[in-house]
Structure formats: C-alpha cells, structure tokens
Scaffold this motif. Structure first.
Motif, PDB file in Angstrom:
ATOM      1  N   LYS A   6       0.831  -1.201   0.000  1.00 57.41           N
ATOM      2  CA  LYS A   6       0.000   0.000   0.000  1.00 57.41           C
ATOM      3  C   LYS A   6       0.868   1.253   0.000  1.00 57.41           C
ATOM      4  O   LYS A   6       1.839   1.360   0.746  1.00 57.41           O
ATOM      5  CB  LYS A   6      -0.909   0.015   1.215  1.00 57.41           C
ATOM      6  N   VAL A   7       0.497   2.192  -0.865  1.00 56.28           N
ATOM      7  CA  VAL A   7       1.176   3.491  -0.876  1.00 56.28           C
ATOM      8  C   VAL A   7       0.680   4.273   0.330  1.00 56.28           C
ATOM      9  O   VAL A   7      -0.505   4.590   0.444  1.00 56.28           O
ATOM     10  CB  VAL A   7       0.857   4.277  -2.174  1.00 56.28           C
ATOM     11  N   THR A   8       1.585   4.554   1.241  1.00 53.28           N
ATOM     12  CA  THR A   8       1.202   5.260   2.467  1.00 53.28           C
ATOM     13  C   THR A   8       1.605   6.727   2.458  1.00 53.28           C
ATOM     14  O   THR A   8       1.137   7.508   3.293  1.00 53.28           O
ATOM     15  CB  THR A   8       1.844   4.579   3.690  1.00 53.28           C
ATOM     16  N   LYS A   9       2.461   7.082   1.468  1.00 56.69           N
ATOM     17  CA  LYS A   9       2.886   8.483   1.414  1.00 56.69           C
ATOM     18  C   LYS A   9       3.525   8.783   0.054  1.00 56.69           C
ATOM     19  O   LYS A   9       4.290   7.978  -0.464  1.00 56.69           O
ATOM     20  CB  LYS A   9       3.886   8.759   2.536  1.00 56.69           C
ATOM     21  N   VAL A  10       3.196   9.925  -0.493  1.00 59.68           N
ATOM     22  CA  VAL A  10       3.848  10.419  -1.719  1.00 59.68           C
ATOM     23  C   VAL A  10       4.381  11.805  -1.384  1.00 59.68           C
ATOM     24  O   VAL A  10       3.605  12.729  -1.125  1.00 59.68           O
ATOM     25  CB  VAL A  10       2.868  10.487  -2.903  1.00 59.68           C
ATOM     26  N   GLU A  11       5.692  11.932  -1.377  1.00 60.37           N
ATOM     27  CA  GLU A  11       6.339  13.150  -0.894  1.00 60.37           C
ATOM     28  C   GLU A  11       7.112  13.831  -2.029  1.00 60.37           C
ATOM     29  O   GLU A  11       7.917  13.196  -2.720  1.00 60.37           O
ATOM     30  CB  GLU A  11       7.304  12.777   0.239  1.00 60.37           C
ATOM     31  N   TYR A  22       6.375   6.001  -0.611  1.00 60.02           N
ATOM     32  CA  TYR A  22       6.523   5.137   0.557  1.00 60.02           C
ATOM     33  C   TYR A  22       5.493   4.029   0.479  1.00 60.02           C
ATOM     34  O   TYR A  22       4.311   4.269   0.198  1.00 60.02           O
ATOM     35  CB  TYR A  22       6.314   5.939   1.849  1.00 60.02           C
ATOM     36  N   LEU A  23       5.925   2.809   0.730  1.00 56.34           N
ATOM     37  CA  LEU A  23       5.025   1.652   0.759  1.00 56.34           C
ATOM     38  C   LEU A  23       5.033   1.051   2.157  1.00 56.34           C
ATOM     39  O   LEU A  23       6.108   0.792   2.724  1.00 56.34           O
ATOM     40  CB  LEU A  23       5.488   0.610  -0.258  1.00 56.34           C
ATOM     41  N   ASN A  24       3.854   0.842   2.678  1.00 62.66           N
ATOM     42  CA  ASN A  24       3.725   0.270   4.025  1.00 62.66           C
ATOM     43  C   ASN A  24       4.591   1.032   5.035  1.00 62.66           C
ATOM     44  O   ASN A  24       5.347   0.441   5.817  1.00 62.66           O
ATOM     45  CB  ASN A  24       4.108  -1.213   4.024  1.00 62.66           C
ATOM     46  N   GLU A  25       4.549   2.365   4.947  1.00 63.89           N
ATOM     47  CA  GLU A  25       5.231   3.292   5.852  1.00 63.89           C
ATOM     48  C   GLU A  25       6.749   3.362   5.655  1.00 63.89           C
ATOM     49  O   GLU A  25       7.436   4.048   6.398  1.00 63.89           O
ATOM     50  CB  GLU A  25       4.953   2.921   7.332  1.00 63.89           C
ATOM     51  N   SER A  40      -1.309   6.420 -11.805  1.00 63.66           N
ATOM     52  CA  SER A  40      -2.302   6.850 -10.798  1.00 63.66           C
ATOM     53  C   SER A  40      -1.869   6.477  -9.381  1.00 63.66           C
ATOM     54  O   SER A  40      -2.598   5.806  -8.628  1.00 63.66           O
ATOM     55  CB  SER A  40      -3.676   6.231 -11.099  1.00 63.66           C
ATOM     56  N   ILE A  41      -0.675   6.901  -9.041  1.00 63.63           N
ATOM     57  CA  ILE A  41      -0.131   6.560  -7.726  1.00 63.63           C
ATOM     58  C   ILE A  41      -0.473   7.679  -6.736  1.00 63.63           C
ATOM     59  O   ILE A  41      -0.057   8.823  -6.913  1.00 63.63           O
ATOM     60  CB  ILE A  41       1.392   6.366  -7.801  1.00 63.63           C
ATOM     61  N   PHE A  42      -1.245   7.335  -5.715  1.00 61.69           N
ATOM     62  CA  PHE A  42      -1.572   8.285  -4.661  1.00 61.69           C
ATOM     63  C   PHE A  42      -1.764   7.491  -3.372  1.00 61.69           C
ATOM     64  O   PHE A  42      -1.767   6.260  -3.362  1.00 61.69           O
ATOM     65  CB  PHE A  42      -2.840   9.079  -5.001  1.00 61.69           C
ATOM     66  N   THR A  45      -3.192   3.729  -2.764  1.00 61.78           N
ATOM     67  CA  THR A  45      -3.084   2.834  -3.920  1.00 61.78           C
ATOM     68  C   THR A  45      -2.364   1.550  -3.502  1.00 61.78           C
ATOM     69  O   THR A  45      -1.390   1.579  -2.752  1.00 61.78           O
ATOM     70  CB  THR A  45      -2.287   3.500  -5.068  1.00 61.78           C
ATOM     71  N   GLU A  46      -2.884   0.423  -3.972  1.00 65.39           N
ATOM     72  CA  GLU A  46      -2.230  -0.855  -3.689  1.00 65.39           C
ATOM     73  C   GLU A  46      -1.527  -1.354  -4.950  1.00 65.39           C
ATOM     74  O   GLU A  46      -2.087  -1.321  -6.048  1.00 65.39           O
ATOM     75  CB  GLU A  46      -3.254  -1.878  -3.206  1.00 65.39           C
ATOM     76  N   LEU A  47      -0.296  -1.807  -4.762  1.00 69.13           N
ATOM     77  CA  LEU A  47       0.543  -2.231  -5.884  1.00 69.13           C
ATOM     78  C   LEU A  47       1.080  -3.629  -5.663  1.00 69.13           C
ATOM     79  O   LEU A  47       1.461  -3.991  -4.538  1.00 69.13           O
ATOM     80  CB  LEU A  47       1.731  -1.272  -6.058  1.00 69.13           C
ATOM     81  N   THR A  48       1.104  -4.417  -6.732  1.00 68.51           N
ATOM     82  CA  THR A  48       1.743  -5.735  -6.671  1.00 68.51           C
ATOM     83  C   THR A  48       3.233  -5.560  -6.953  1.00 68.51           C
ATOM     84  O   THR A  48       3.687  -4.510  -7.411  1.00 68.51           O
ATOM     85  CB  THR A  48       1.145  -6.686  -7.713  1.00 68.51           C
ATOM     86  N   HIS A  49       3.985  -6.617  -6.689  1.00 70.20           N
ATOM     87  CA  HIS A  49       5.418  -6.580  -6.959  1.00 70.20           C
ATOM     88  C   HIS A  49       5.671  -6.329  -8.449  1.00 70.20           C
ATOM     89  O   HIS A  49       6.566  -5.556  -8.815  1.00 70.20           O
ATOM     90  CB  HIS A  49       6.060  -7.907  -6.540  1.00 70.20           C
ATOM     91  N   GLU A  50       4.869  -6.954  -9.296  1.00 70.56           N
ATOM     92  CA  GLU A  50       5.025  -6.783 -10.747  1.00 70.56           C
ATOM     93  C   GLU A  50       4.754  -5.335 -11.151  1.00 70.56           C
ATOM     94  O   GLU A  50       5.459  -4.776 -11.998  1.00 70.56           O
ATOM     95  CB  GLU A  50       4.063  -7.712 -11.502  1.00 70.56           C
ATOM     96  N   GLU A  51       3.748  -4.726 -10.563  1.00 69.68           N
ATOM     97  CA  GLU A  51       3.430  -3.333 -10.876  1.00 69.68           C
ATOM     98  C   GLU A  51       4.537  -2.393 -10.421  1.00 69.68           C
ATOM     99  O   GLU A  51       4.862  -1.415 -11.106  1.00 69.68           O
ATOM    100  CB  GLU A  51       2.098  -2.942 -10.217  1.00 69.68           C
ATOM    101  N   ILE A  52       5.113  -2.692  -9.274  1.00 67.73           N
ATOM    102  CA  ILE A  52       6.223  -1.871  -8.769  1.00 67.73           C
ATOM    103  C   ILE A  52       7.407  -1.916  -9.734  1.00 67.73           C
ATOM    104  O   ILE A  52       8.033  -0.890 -10.033  1.00 67.73           O
ATOM    105  CB  ILE A  52       6.652  -2.345  -7.359  1.00 67.73           C
ATOM    106  N   GLU A  53       7.687  -3.105 -10.255  1.00 64.87           N
ATOM    107  CA  GLU A  53       8.794  -3.246 -11.206  1.00 64.87           C
ATOM    108  C   GLU A  53       8.503  -2.483 -12.494  1.00 64.87           C
ATOM    109  O   GLU A  53       9.388  -1.851 -13.080  1.00 64.87           O
ATOM    110  CB  GLU A  53       9.051  -4.729 -11.508  1.00 64.87           C
ATOM    111  N   GLN A  54       7.248  -2.533 -12.940  1.00 61.18           N
ATOM    112  CA  GLN A  54       6.862  -1.779 -14.141  1.00 61.18           C
ATOM    113  C   GLN A  54       7.036  -0.279 -13.920  1.00 61.18           C
ATOM    114  O   GLN A  54       7.489   0.450 -14.814  1.00 61.18           O
ATOM    115  CB  GLN A  54       5.404  -2.088 -14.492  1.00 61.18           C
TER     116      GLN A  54
END
Length: 268
Positions: A6-11, A22-25, A40-42, A45-54
C-alpha cells in the motif's frame, strides 16, 4: 495470490517534478510526475510486486528521456548522437530503445530533417562541397539514402559548380604571394579537402580570372632563385643547376622562366 503493497505516502522532492513513494510506511522508490500520473499513484493505492517493477522501469525511461531532451535542447541531434549519449548514461538497452522510439515519434529526433538542414546550410555557406557534406552526415549516423536525397534536393549540380567557381577564385586571389602554378595547386588541394570533386574543381579552375603581374612573378622568381643559388654554391656546377631548377619548380614557377633565370645567373 500476489502480495500487495500500500502506498502510504507520496512526498515531493526538492527537485521539481520528482517524488518519493513510501510503501507500508517505508521509503520505496523515487518517481517522476509523469509516471506518477500515468500509474495513478496516490495515498492508498495498492501495488503488486510486478506493478512496482513496471513503475521502476517506466521511471528509468522517464529519467533517461529527460536527459535526452536536455541533450537535444542545445542543438539538433541525429539518432546516433542521442543513442551514443544515452549509452554513457545507462546500460539499460530497453530504456534506451524506448527513449529513442519516443523521441522519433514526436520528431525531436528526425534524421531526414537533420540531413536537409545541414545540406541547405552547406550549400548556402558556399565554402564546402557535397562530398564533405556527405562525409559529415555519415559520421553522424545518417543513412546514405537520406543524405543523397538531401543533396539532390538542396545541393544540385548547378549550385555545386557555382560555389566551386566562387571558391576557386577566392583561393587563387588569397594565395597571391605564391608563384602562379603554386597558387593553382593550393587552390585545387584546398578544394579537394573542402569536398569538391576533381571534375568540378577542374571546371572551376578553368573559369578563374588568372591574370597575373609578370613583373611581380619575375621578382619572386629571382628572389627565390638567388637564395637557392647561394644555398647550393658548394655543389658541382651541373648538380647545382639541377637542384636549383627542381626546387624552383616545386615552388610553382614556370619551367621556361626557371631555365631563363638559371642561364642568366650562371652567366653572372
């Protein structure tokens, strides 16, 4: 089922257009505004490992793209120039290829336009021939087909000859401190280096206004000849004459004039 983060912060970073995600704090990765919007990262937002790599791959391409745009902003570049530059910045061939493709699509890289512009500039500049234009563009990685098309359209034979005629006269006049033959030789050599063909050069040389001051030529010959005559004074008479003649001929003086001078100085 793939684990999600989970995206917990966008700084926002201090650098404009860059963000820390930041993911999971915990801090996870940096990202550009372009990629942020694209995926659409805010917060939440929940991301899979594959999405993070993309996302990371997309950000790598985005950063490389930004550097490529900066490189191009100073002046127009060919595909080869941009690719060579990007290879010094990244070893990611996929990112490089993707960046190049995008730049070509929006015509920030346009080898055809580059070739046309350079050939037009060369023709208008009047100081270089088509051979030099082709050599330069080949070094920049432009295809031969694009080069030949540009030359056909923007540097036709009539313009080539016009430029050559003008340059031949300019070079002949510039070298007026040399004997006639040397002036012609220097003009020809310079034109070869500047990218004109031998046929074009010969035609241009035949058109020059080559009227010379014969009295001035005679003075030049005597000055050079007397210096050489003195230089070879220890040689046997026949050898002395031959060396003086050869040296004067290399300097561009007329052979008959040289014979006349040597006969004259020998009789003194």
């Amino acid at each position: 089922m793939s684990r999600t983060y989970k995206v917990t912060k966008v700084e926002a970073q201090k650098r404009p257009g860059r963000y820390n995600v930041y993911l999971n704090e915990k801090y996870a990765f940096p990202i550009s505004e372009e990629v942020l919007i694209k995926f659409s990262i805010f917060k939440g937002t929940e991301l899979t490992h594959e999405e993070i790599e993309q996302i990371k791959v997309a950000d790598s391409i985005s950063k490389l793209y930004g550097k490529a745009v900066d490189f191009i902003s100073y002046r127009q570049r060919t595909e080869k120039e941009v690719r060579d530059k990007l290879k010094t910045l990244s070893e990611d061939e996929f990112a490089i290829d993707s960046t190049i493709k995008k730049l070509i699509e929006i015509r920030l890289i346009d080898d055809e336009n580059y070739a046309n512009s350079y050939v037009r500039q060369t023709a208008d500049g009047q100081a270089k021939g088509p051979i030099e234009a082709k050599r330069y563009l080949m070094q920049k990685g432009v295809s031969e087909t694009l080069i030949l098309n540009a030359l056909d359209e923007f540097y036709p034979a009539s313009k080539v000859q016009e430029n050559a005629d003008r340059l031949a006269q300019k070079l002949f006049d510039h070298n007026n401190r040399y004997p006639y033959n040397k002036r012609i030789e220097k003009a020809k050599l310079s034109m070869v280096r500047k990218g004109f063909s031998f046929d074009v050069i010969d035609q241009a040389i035949s058109q020059i206004d080559d009227v010379v001051d014969m009295d001035e030529q005679e003075i030049m010959l005597k000055k050079a000849g007397l210096k050489l005559w003195k230089k070879y004074r220890t040689e046997e008479p026949y050898k002395r004459k031959q060396k003086v003649k050869q040296a004067l001929f290399r300097k561009g003086f007329d052979f008959d004039a040289i014979d006349e001078f040597v006969d004259e100085v020998e009789g003194v």
